[in-house]
Design a protein around this motif. Sequence first.
Motif, PDB file in Angstrom:
ATOM      1  N   GLY A  35       0.857  -1.175   0.000  1.00  0.00           N
ATOM      2  CA  GLY A  35       0.000   0.000   0.000  1.00  0.00           C
ATOM      3  C   GLY A  35       0.896   1.228   0.000  1.00  0.00           C
ATOM      4  N   ALA A  36       0.323   2.373  -0.250  1.00  0.00           N
ATOM      5  CA  ALA A  36       1.111   3.605  -0.205  1.00  0.00           C
ATOM      6  C   ALA A  36       1.623   3.819   1.212  1.00  0.00           C
ATOM      7  CB  ALA A  36       0.254   4.785  -0.649  1.00  0.00           C
ATOM      8  N   GLY A  37       2.835   4.346   1.320  1.00  0.00           N
ATOM      9  CA  GLY A  37       3.394   4.624   2.630  1.00  0.00           C
ATOM     10  C   GLY A  37       4.890   4.448   2.677  1.00  0.00           C
ATOM     11  N   ALA A  38       5.443   4.542   3.878  1.00  0.00           N
ATOM     12  CA  ALA A  38       6.886   4.412   4.097  1.00  0.00           C
ATOM     13  C   ALA A  38       7.226   2.964   4.416  1.00  0.00           C
ATOM     14  CB  ALA A  38       7.323   5.315   5.240  1.00  0.00           C
ATOM     15  N   TYR A  39       8.296   2.480   3.795  1.00  0.00           N
ATOM     16  CA  TYR A  39       8.782   1.118   3.999  1.00  0.00           C
ATOM     17  C   TYR A  39      10.258   1.150   4.332  1.00  0.00           C
ATOM     18  CZ  TYR A  39       4.448  -0.665   2.028  1.00  0.00           C
ATOM     19  OH  TYR A  39       3.134  -0.967   1.808  1.00  0.00           O
ATOM     20  N   ARG A  40      10.715   0.072   4.952  1.00  0.00           N
ATOM     21  CA  ARG A  40      12.131  -0.059   5.277  1.00  0.00           C
ATOM     22  C   ARG A  40      12.567  -1.482   4.948  1.00  0.00           C
ATOM     23  NH1 ARG A  40      13.984   1.272  11.343  1.00  0.00           N
ATOM     24  NH2 ARG A  40      12.638  -0.499  11.820  1.00  0.00           N
ATOM     25  N   LEU A  41      13.608  -1.601   4.140  1.00  0.00           N
ATOM     26  CA  LEU A  41      14.258  -2.879   3.883  1.00  0.00           C
ATOM     27  C   LEU A  41      15.458  -2.963   4.810  1.00  0.00           C
ATOM     28  CD1 LEU A  41      14.334  -3.271   0.006  1.00  0.00           C
ATOM     29  CD2 LEU A  41      13.351  -4.880   1.653  1.00  0.00           C
TER      30      LEU A  41
END
Length: 88
Positions: A35-41
């Motif tokens: 979904g739209a938003g902030a992600y972290r790998l």
Amino acid sequence: MRLERRDGDGWATVAAGRTDTDGRLRDWVPAEAWGAGAYRLVFDTAAHLGPGAFFPEVAVVFQVADAARHHHVPLLLSPFGYTTYRGS
């Protein structure tokens, strides 16, 4: 490696896995999890470089505006440095 999504004040794990012999994770995140938003790998670089790794873990934070679009986030790693970019 794990993928996390910003969830309020913290991060929630969306998926976790290990790269294949080509260094990729394929189809590891279900489409409905995006979904739209902030992600972290979060890359466990010590698993590849050993316990004396200068960077034992690398976190890459990025924004998803269009969840239907392909997202390729490569990490190029050497013993004392790394780089990343938005791939195609």
